[in-house]
Design an enzyme around this catalytic site. Structure first.
Site, PDB file in Angstrom:
ATOM      1  N   ASN A 172       0.838  -1.201   0.000  1.00 28.89           N
ATOM      2  CA  ASN A 172       0.000   0.000   0.000  1.00 28.89           C
ATOM      3  C   ASN A 172       0.871   1.249   0.000  1.00 28.89           C
ATOM      4  OD1 ASN A 172      -2.636   1.485   0.608  1.00 28.89           O
ATOM      5  ND2 ASN A 172      -1.350   2.162   2.313  1.00 28.89           N
ATOM      6  N   GLU A 173       0.595   2.160  -0.919  1.00 27.89           N
ATOM      7  CA  GLU A 173       1.230   3.492  -0.957  1.00 27.89           C
ATOM      8  C   GLU A 173       2.721   3.437  -0.634  1.00 27.89           C
ATOM      9  OE1 GLU A 173      -1.072   6.310   1.380  1.00 27.89           O
ATOM     10  OE2 GLU A 173      -2.633   6.346  -0.143  1.00 27.89           O
ATOM     11  N   GLU A 292      -8.335   3.777  -3.634  1.00 27.46           N
ATOM     12  CA  GLU A 292      -8.722   4.679  -2.543  1.00 27.46           C
ATOM     13  C   GLU A 292      -9.179   5.994  -3.179  1.00 27.46           C
ATOM     14  OE1 GLU A 292      -6.196   5.220   0.887  1.00 27.46           O
ATOM     15  OE2 GLU A 292      -5.434   3.169   0.703  1.00 27.46           O
TER      16      GLU A 292
HETATM   17  O1  AHR Z   1      -7.824   5.752   3.895  1.00 22.47           O
HETATM   18  C1  AHR Z   1      -6.987   6.311   4.853  1.00 22.47           C
HETATM   19  C2  AHR Z   1      -5.517   6.190   4.488  1.00 22.47           C
HETATM   20  O2  AHR Z   1      -5.264   6.958   3.354  1.00 22.47           O
HETATM   21  C3  AHR Z   1      -5.030   4.823   4.100  1.00 22.47           C
HETATM   22  O3  AHR Z   1      -4.661   4.049   5.183  1.00 22.47           O
HETATM   23  C4  AHR Z   1      -3.821   5.132   3.264  1.00 22.47           C
HETATM   24  O4  AHR Z   1      -3.561   4.140   2.311  1.00 22.47           O
HETATM   25  C5  AHR Z   1      -4.126   6.478   2.670  1.00 22.47           C
HETATM   26  O5  AHR Z   1      -3.086   7.360   2.845  1.00 22.47           O
END
Ligand code: AHR
Length: 512
Positions: A172-173, A292
């Site tokens: 993730n990210e 997201e």
């Molecule tokens: O959705 C909240 C946060 O936003 C998530 O954990 C992250 O992946 C993003 O920065």
């Protein structure tokens, strides 16, 4: 009165609408899981501890696939902590959200909940503090039927059937400095490639998502995508996009135009992916998992930073609990329009998040569950947008924004289900002051009737649904909508969202 004109033609197809476009995201964050969907002491809790009122709302929202368990949380998560006898599960520090994770809910419990809400699981593996082996282990535990150490362990834990998870996110990210284990594009790309190849040795049919940038505003945006895709192009099916929007410095005009930014973001990632495709002389097309997206008032709160004493990090604190206004719902609707407009390349998306945490559904412990303003556009689109997205011919005036230059006052998209003979048109009026009179030329659809036209609007654009006033904002019939020959005419109030559905009457439309 501002005037806008749309023409719909079912021959001009953008792309098929994949059901996963109406996905969401549940992270172990704040009261998303604990005190959100899971609250064993709640009066509506079922035998597994899940709130039935929340299950009913998730079903009504029409969510299809849910990304789990994070988010930033996943980059420090040990999936093994969340399986096996509950009383033996460890409590852990969650470094992402300065919280204590009890691990009461893990993979198997979440799979059980997903059955209740009728959704597919999209699972994110930890490529922050972990790597290939742990990804293989959770894949074996989740998806292998039986006869291996980890699949038999799942059976011993009470889940005799494999979870059959098709879609997996490779971390993730990983471009974000806030992310545990974040590194360079090169280091992440190599790890993602190795992990993807190993997972495909178990099951070549998995659908794999590699991390794109955590936002188009990241300094590495663009170059990150190029480097990561050059390394992983043959190994993955999707690259992720993340975007959150909020009004900055009271600039509502730009905020209402957020979808312009989302459009440009998607188109930039597509351009980069296609550049890599050309470099590789590849036949394969890379798709986007917009895993997201939402309105999020990030600048308003520093709640997480305020949780300082590591000796007493709370369990499921009230963090990221934005109360969404009418204007937020209108922007949110236009983000949905942007996703629909790109269905040729965006085949999966996850509204971040689902319950309590920047969410369409809010709950109180022992109390009510209710719909935020953003619930309504999502529920309408997930139930009405079927078949394909159509290219629209839209003529309307523009207005000047600080951030995005001149932007059309109206944003709109149409979807068409040729088999059912139904068409849906979703529209947003971005004007803060003016109604817009819209003419929709539906002559190319053959005979149609208006099945429904409903708008979300309020005199107070800051009105919200809150604990003590849960039904302040909802969608209501737009009484202005009528058919005039082969033109649908309707009025859009200022700062409003509208969904119109048309049904074929005499002739069924079946494009050649
Ligand atoms: O959705 C909240 C946060 O936003 C998530 O954990 C992250 O992946 C993003 O920065």
């Amino acid at each position: 009165m501002i005037r806008a004109h749309l023409t719909i033609d079912p021959h001009f197809v953008v792309g098929d609408i994949h059901p996963r476009l109406f996905g969401s995201f549940v992270e172990h964050l704040g009261r998303g899981v604990y005190g959100g969907l899971y609250e064993p002491s709640h009066p509506t809790a079922d035998e597994d501890g899940y709130r039935k009122d929340v299950v009913a709302l998730v079903r009504e929202l029409g969510v299809t696939a849910i990304r789990y368990p994070g988010g930033n949380f996943v980059s420090g998560y040990r999936w093994e902590d969340g399986v096996g006898p509950r009383e033996q599960r460890p409590r852990r520090l969650d470094l992402a959200w300065h919280s204590t994770e009890t691990n009461e809910v893990g993979l198997n419990e979440f799979a059980t909940w997903l059955k209740k809400v009728g959704c597919e699981m999209v699972y994110a593996v930890n490529l922050g503090t972990r790597g290939v082996q742990e990804a293989l282990d959770v894949l074996e535990y989740a998806n292998i039927r039986s006869g291996t150490a980890l699949s038999d362990l799942r059976i011993e834990h009470g889940d005799s059937e494999p979870h059959a998870i098709r879609m997996w996110c490779l971390g993730n990210e990983m471009d974000g400095p806030w992310q545990l284990g974040h590194g360079t594009a090169e280091s992440y790309a190599q790890l993602a490639s190795k992990t993807a190849r190993a997972m495909r040795q178990v099951d070549p049919d998995l659908e794999l998502v590699v991390c794109g940038s955590s936002g188009a505003g990241m300094p590495t945006f663009g170059e990150w995508e190029r480097v990561v895709l050059e390394e992983t192009y043959d190994d993955v099916d999707f690259i992720s996009c993340h975007a959150y929007y909020e009004p900055l410095d009271g600039d509502f005009g730009s905020f209402l135009a957020s979808a312009v930014d989302m459009d440009r973001f998607i188109e930039s990632v597509v351009a980069t992916a296609d550049h890599v495709k050309a470099l590789k002389r590849s036949e394969k097309t890379m798709y986007i998992a917009f895993d997201e997206w939402n309105v999020w008032y990030q600048s308003r709160y520093d709640e997480v930073d305020k949780i300082t004493d590591v000796e007493s990090w709370p369990v499921a604190p009230r963090i990221l609990e934005d109360a969404y206004t009418v204007m937020d719902a209108v922007v949110f609707g236009s983000l949905l329009i942007s996703l629909l407009r790109h269905t040729d390349r965006v085949k999966s998306a996850s509204l971040a998040q689902l319950v309590n945490v920047i969410a369409p559904i809010m709950t109180e412990p022992g109390g009510d569950a209710w719909r935020q303003t953003t619930f309504f556009p999502f529920a309408q689109v997930s139930s009405l947008a079927r078949g394909t997205t159509l290219e629209l011919k839209l003529d309307c005036p523009t207005y000047r924004t600080e951030r995005y230059g001149d932007v059309p006052v109206v944003d709109a998209v149409a979807t068409h289900d040729a088999q059912a003979g139904s068409t849906a048109v979703f529209l947003v009026n971005r004007s803060l002051t003016d109604e817009v009179s819209v003419d929709v030329d539906v002559s190319h659809l053959g005979g149609v009737r208006i099945a429904q036209a409903r708008s979300l609007h309020d005199e107070d654009i800051h009105a919200a649904n809150v604990r003590d006033d849960q039904e302040r904002v909802t969608v209501v019939d737009n009484a202005s909508a009528h058919l005039d020959g082969s033109v649908v005419r309707l009025t859009l109030p200022p700062v409003s969202w509208t969904a119109v559905t048309l049904e074929a009457t005499a002739t069924r439309v079946a494009p050649q």
